[in-house]
Scaffold this active site. Sequence first.
Site, PDB file in Angstrom:
ATOM      1  CE  LYS A 175      -1.767   2.453   3.080  1.00 29.76           C
ATOM      2  NZ  LYS A 175      -2.134   3.862   2.599  1.00 29.76           N
ATOM      3  N   GLY A 228       6.558   5.451   7.763  1.00 32.07           N
ATOM      4  CA  GLY A 228       5.993   6.558   7.860  1.00 32.07           C
ATOM      5  C   GLY A 228       6.151   7.173   9.166  1.00 32.07           C
ATOM      6  CB  SER A 229       3.877   9.589  11.584  1.00 33.00           C
ATOM      7  OG  SER A 229       3.197   7.986  11.373  1.00 33.00           O
ATOM      8  CG  ASN A 230       8.034   8.422  15.935  1.00 31.14           C
ATOM      9  OD1 ASN A 230       9.331   8.733  15.318  1.00 31.14           O
ATOM     10  ND2 ASN A 230       8.745   7.431  17.103  1.00 31.14           N
ATOM     11  CB  VAL A 232       1.020   5.032  11.660  1.00 33.51           C
ATOM     12  CG1 VAL A 232       0.766   4.374  11.071  1.00 33.51           C
ATOM     13  CG2 VAL A 232       0.360   6.470  11.881  1.00 33.51           C
ATOM     14  N   GLY A 233       3.933   3.757  13.633  1.00 40.01           N
ATOM     15  CA  GLY A 233       5.064   2.838  13.058  1.00 40.01           C
ATOM     16  C   GLY A 233       4.840   1.600  14.730  1.00 40.01           C
ATOM     17  CD  GLU A 250      14.118   1.538   8.947  1.00 40.50           C
ATOM     18  OE1 GLU A 250      14.517   3.111   9.371  1.00 40.50           O
ATOM     19  OE2 GLU A 250      14.595   1.206   8.883  1.00 40.50           O
ATOM     20  CB  CYS A 284      12.864  10.675   7.339  1.00 39.47           C
ATOM     21  SG  CYS A 284      13.942   9.219   6.240  1.00 39.47           S
ATOM     22  CD  GLU A 389       9.640  14.057  10.762  1.00 43.63           C
ATOM     23  OE1 GLU A 389       8.725  12.606  11.388  1.00 43.63           O
ATOM     24  OE2 GLU A 389      10.875  13.275  10.862  1.00 43.63           O
TER      25      GLU A 389
END
Length: 500
Positions: A175, A228-230, A232-233, A250, A284, A389
């Site tokens: 995706k 992606g973002s923290n 979500v990760g 990552e 990033c 960030e």
Amino acid sequence: MPEKIKNYIAGEWIEAASGNTFESRNPADSREVIGLIPDSNAEDVDKAVAAARSAFPSWSQTPAPLRGEILFRAGELLVKRKVPLGELVCREMGKIMPESLGDVQEAIDMLYYMGGEGRRLSGETVPSELPNKDARSLRAPIGVFAQITPWNFPIAIPSWKLAPALVAGNTLVYKPAEESPVCATRLVEILVESGLPSGVLNLVHGFGESVGEPMVRHPDVDGVSFTGSNAVGEKLAAICGTQHKDYMMETGGKNAIIIMDDANLDLAVSGALWGGFGTTGQRCTASSRLIVQNGIYDRFLETFTRRAEKLKVGNGLEKGLETKIDIGPIISKEQHQKVLDYIEIGLNEGATLHLGGKPYCEGSCAYGTFIEPTIFTDVRPAMRIAQEEIFGPVVSVIRVSELEEAIALANDVPFGLSSAIYSQDVNTTAIAERDLDAGLIYINASTIGAEIQLPFGGTKRTGLGPREAGGRGGALDFYTQWKVIYRDFSGQLQKAQIDD
Ligand code: NAD
């Protein structure tokens, strides 16, 4: 008419089960719709996972050199289509043309590199302690992987995930980000054209909650790779933990460049401009903090500001200006507002707005999401603009007196992706190499510009799980599992570790 994009499932280009679509628009000019994208859901995910599962036995037994040859062919097609693809990256994601071409080049590098791994997927052969017995390890494929990518490297990051997973013999449900789906589709088309069998790679477009999360939760998915973002990760890692899935997350960064008194001033300023404002700060690895020693601080700030003022903001495809634009748009209205909110936060925290700070709306930029290059001074390390960030063209300059203080500040954030130091003293840079806590350290170079043949990733909250890209400890460690074979040809019962 905008192009109608499709999902690719079980070897067929098809619409979403819901029949619904959403738009992908040009962030430099929101009047332009680039594609109508399938708005998929869990039903499409189910079909894609089933296709990947049924393709696994045959693909995992295809000789790895043949799998690698498909990647080589895809690399060659990317070389041929580099310019039109670069233009698409510029149009859909907004990065300026030289960087858009670089995005495609990184995918070419990755496809060639991982293509070569098809003939190098080596394990170990070691002596056995017993006679007439041999002992070796080999890298075996794992199964079905869910892969989820962000928009900021719309061709490069997908290649970082697809190429190693495929050469290792896994099958995939992929995706891409909802902001750069047309770019991802072109890459998948190229892999299909290069000979990838049906079901091996399945593309499902859509949003995080309606497609990404069902992919991660799907019981027939063995592993997850996410960039992606923290927030979500970390959420996805928790899901994987409860379902015993391998994962690689990552996520974000808050990277610093240290500029010591003995730095080459022009070189340090060039590195800070490239790291701070390149890709509009949407990397990033962006250098959003500049930690500058007292003795060079005034000269550095003066030169850095003068050169930042001259950076040209605009649409990277504007006729006649293609090579002159330095800073493209922010990816979306929401992200544009988020960056402006951070500028407000910086002001409220008491930092000095030294340059920029406003949306840029001149000429045709009125239809895009642009922000002036922005510099804050008088930034205290604990301020939110120095800790979080921002993902925009906003740089904080922080004054220090000693190397130890500079390194402590560089490390004093929740992330650890990339750090850099400019100094001409070998002892100073050696101490920085040892003490900076980050996955990537640059000496006399900016925090951006990693190459694909070494592992990529960070420490602390930048990442969870193994690293991406090439080299020892890179992505192949994630996409393969060790199988150890002991072959006893003595014809007798032999017992390891047991005294006679
Ligand atoms: P994001 O987390 O919002 O989205 C990334 C991807 O995850 C998208 O495809 C999105 O649809 C999907 N997603 C969102 N919510 C999801 C959910 N609940 N379940 C499953 N999937 C979901 O991030 P973004 O804003 O698009 O990307 C920017 C972030 O990516 C920044 O934080 C940046 O630092 C990070 N990034 C990290 C690296 C790295 O290698 N460390 C590289 C590039 C970008």
